[in-house]
Scaffold this active site. Structure first.
Site, short mmCIF file in Angstrom:
data_model
loop_
_atom_site.label_atom_id
_atom_site.label_comp_id
_atom_site.label_asym_id
_atom_site.label_seq_id
_atom_site.Cartn_x
_atom_site.Cartn_y
_atom_site.Cartn_z
N ASN A 50 -5.80 -9.13 -7.94
CA ASN A 50 -5.85 -9.87 -6.68
C ASN A 50 -7.17 -10.58 -6.43
O ASN A 50 -7.25 -11.46 -5.59
CB ASN A 50 -5.55 -8.92 -5.50
CG ASN A 50 -6.41 -7.67 -5.54
OD1 ASN A 50 -6.47 -6.99 -6.57
ND2 ASN A 50 -7.06 -7.35 -4.45
N GLN A 106 0.87 -9.43 -6.49
CA GLN A 106 0.35 -10.79 -6.67
C GLN A 106 1.15 -11.61 -7.67
O GLN A 106 1.00 -12.84 -7.74
CB GLN A 106 -1.11 -10.74 -7.12
CG GLN A 106 -2.07 -10.17 -6.11
CD GLN A 106 -2.30 -11.08 -4.91
OE1 GLN A 106 -1.99 -12.27 -4.93
NE2 GLN A 106 -2.87 -10.52 -3.85
N ALA A 125 6.09 -8.36 0.94
CA ALA A 125 6.65 -9.64 1.38
C ALA A 125 5.59 -10.66 1.79
O ALA A 125 5.76 -11.86 1.55
CB ALA A 125 7.63 -9.41 2.55
N HIS A 126 4.50 -10.21 2.40
CA HIS A 126 3.61 -11.16 3.05
C HIS A 126 2.74 -11.96 2.09
O HIS A 126 2.07 -12.91 2.50
CB HIS A 126 2.74 -10.46 4.11
CG HIS A 126 1.61 -9.66 3.57
ND1 HIS A 126 0.31 -10.12 3.55
CD2 HIS A 126 1.57 -8.41 3.04
CE1 HIS A 126 -0.47 -9.19 3.04
NE2 HIS A 126 0.26 -8.14 2.71
N THR A 142 14.14 4.74 10.35
CA THR A 142 15.14 3.67 10.50
C THR A 142 14.65 2.38 9.88
O THR A 142 13.56 1.89 10.21
CB THR A 142 15.46 3.45 11.99
OG1 THR A 142 15.95 4.66 12.55
CG2 THR A 142 16.49 2.35 12.17
N CYS A 179 -8.07 -6.44 1.57
CA CYS A 179 -7.79 -5.04 1.86
C CYS A 179 -9.03 -4.17 1.66
O CYS A 179 -9.04 -3.00 2.01
CB CYS A 179 -6.67 -4.54 0.95
SG CYS A 179 -5.14 -5.47 1.09
N THR A 192 0.83 -1.21 0.00
CA THR A 192 0.00 0.00 0.00
C THR A 192 0.85 1.25 0.00
O THR A 192 0.62 2.19 -0.78
CB THR A 192 -0.95 0.00 1.22
OG1 THR A 192 -1.92 -1.04 1.05
CG2 THR A 192 -1.67 1.33 1.36
#
Length: 406
Positions: free
Chosen positions: A173, A201, A222-223, A259, A347, A94
């Site tokens: 998606n 995707q 990543a997820h 960071t 989402c 996002t």
């Protein structure tokens, strides 16, 4: 049932939930999120224990963290064939989408601030419309055909001249539809605009070498590929100017202050590496699982409509509408039977609105309401289909009886 001969799941996953990979049900929502691969978790654990420095610090601990961060960055670029790109770590897909859209049109880049996006884009892109307009730009959508694809007819109907950015996702998606991104990228470049594609995707599902067609901006997370939540990336083709949305210490080449989480970056990099290595074999296995389910649903159930196209789609997504059934009710019944599916993008599903993707494809409201998305992953095997079909049959029959349609 004709399920013999299909490849089984690789070891390490058993296809269950509450957490995908536990022992309480069948998880078929991999397009929403995936479990963290044990090998990825091991990389992250080692990094948390052995590499806790701030990568912006100049002492040895900081330099060690910086080295790990840059190694992760280069690993992702190498795996995706993206030698001509810089990589900006973000909190996920996002943020990457927001940075691509808003960063391309912020004041100071150019006097032309026109954004075009596919009508079936992720809400992270379509939701940027308000920001674009508040910044003095215009935001328009590109129609799709009945497969949810931007074809030649749709392309010929839009004016690419004087357009700052065109955003079209690589793979949808909700339906798995693949867009002709190489063709669109070429047309946008010829017209002098920037091209962004959300590849969230697509990674690990289709072959992907970005240097082969060089989109200007590419969003990742990543997820969706068995990596950790909370980390994604925007790939920026070298020579493309972009403006930051998060100000501060100037990390990530000044494009994303804050960071960096080195352990998340390391896990992300390893997840990408594994996804690319497994892509060919896993895509074939998932395609066979998807097609087996589609065939059984077609033969067992009346009044079903396949919303996922037959060709040019992701191998793991199957979107089906069940007539006389509310998809949200069916999903809840299946969840009670420990089967996890979705009615739309995870989402977007909390908004209470129907699928904007299926609406854009021209489906009737009843079919939109009856839609269910099955998305397969590493945790699924052919041995789960009999149980899945049994649960699905019970759910559909119960809801149709309640509705008086059976």
């Amino acid at each position: 049932m004709a399920f013999r001969g299909l490849p089984q799941v690789r070891s390490g996953y058993n296809g269950r939930m509450d957490n995908p990979g536990s022992s309480n049900g069948i998880y078929l929502d991999h397009a929403a999120t995936t479990e963290v691969d044990p090998a990825v978790l091991a990389v992250m654990d080692a990094c948390y224990r052995e590499n806790s420095g701030n990568p912006s610090s100049s002492h040895r601990a900081g330099l060690k963290a910086r080295e790990e961060l840059e190694t992760s960055r280069e690993s992702i670029l190498e795996a995706l064939g993206a030698a001509s790109y810089d990589l900006v770590f973000t909190s996920g897909g996002t943020e990457a989408d927001n940075l691509a859209v808003a960063g391309a049109i912020l004041p100071g880049r150019t006097g032309i601030t026109r954004v075009l996006a596919g009508l079936t884009e992720h809400p992270a892109v379509l939701g940027s419309a308000d920001l674009v307009e508040r910044l003095g730009g215009t935001f328009s959508t590109i129609p799709v055909d009945s497969d949810g694809r931007i074809g030649e007819r749709e392309l010929s109907s839009i004016e690419l001249g004087k357009t700052t950015l065109v955003s079209v996702m690589m793979a949808n998606n909700e339906t798995g539809t693949l867009q002709p991104v190489e063709r669109i990228c070429s047309l946008v470049r010829e017209a002098g605009g920037l091209f962004h594609t959300d590849a969230v995707q697509a990674v690990g599902k289709i072959p992907l070498r970005l240097d082969s067609f060089k989109p200007d901006l590419v969003s990742l997370t990543a997820h969706k590929i068995y990596g950790p939540k909370g980390v994604g990336a925007l790939l920026v083709r070298r020579g493309v100017s972009l403006f930051p949305l998060i100000m501060g210490g100037g990390q990530e080449n000044g494009l994303r202050s804050g960071t960096e989480n080195v352990s998340l970056a390391a896990g992300f990099a390893h997840a990408v590496k594994l996804a690319v290595e497994l892509q060919s074999r896993e895509a074939q296995r998932l395609r066979e699982l998807r097609d087996a389910l589609a065939g059984e649903i077609s033969s067992r159930f009346s009044e079903v409509t396949r919303n996922t196209p037959l060709e040019d789609t992701l191998p793991n997504i199957l979107n089906i509408s069940f007539g006389g059934v509310e998809g949200s009710s069916l999903a809840k019944l299946l969840d009670e039977m420990d089967v996890a599916v979705s009615t739309a993008s995870a989402c977007h599903s909390g908004s209470g609105k129907g699928s904007h993707v299926l609406e854009a494809m021209g489906l009737e409201p009843a079919l939109i309401r009856g839609a269910i998305r099955f998305s397969f992953g590493r945790s699924n095997s052919i041995s789960q289909l009999p149980e899945l079909l049994s649960c699905l049959g019970k759910g559909v029959e119960r809801l149709r009886q309640l509705a008086g349609t059976e």
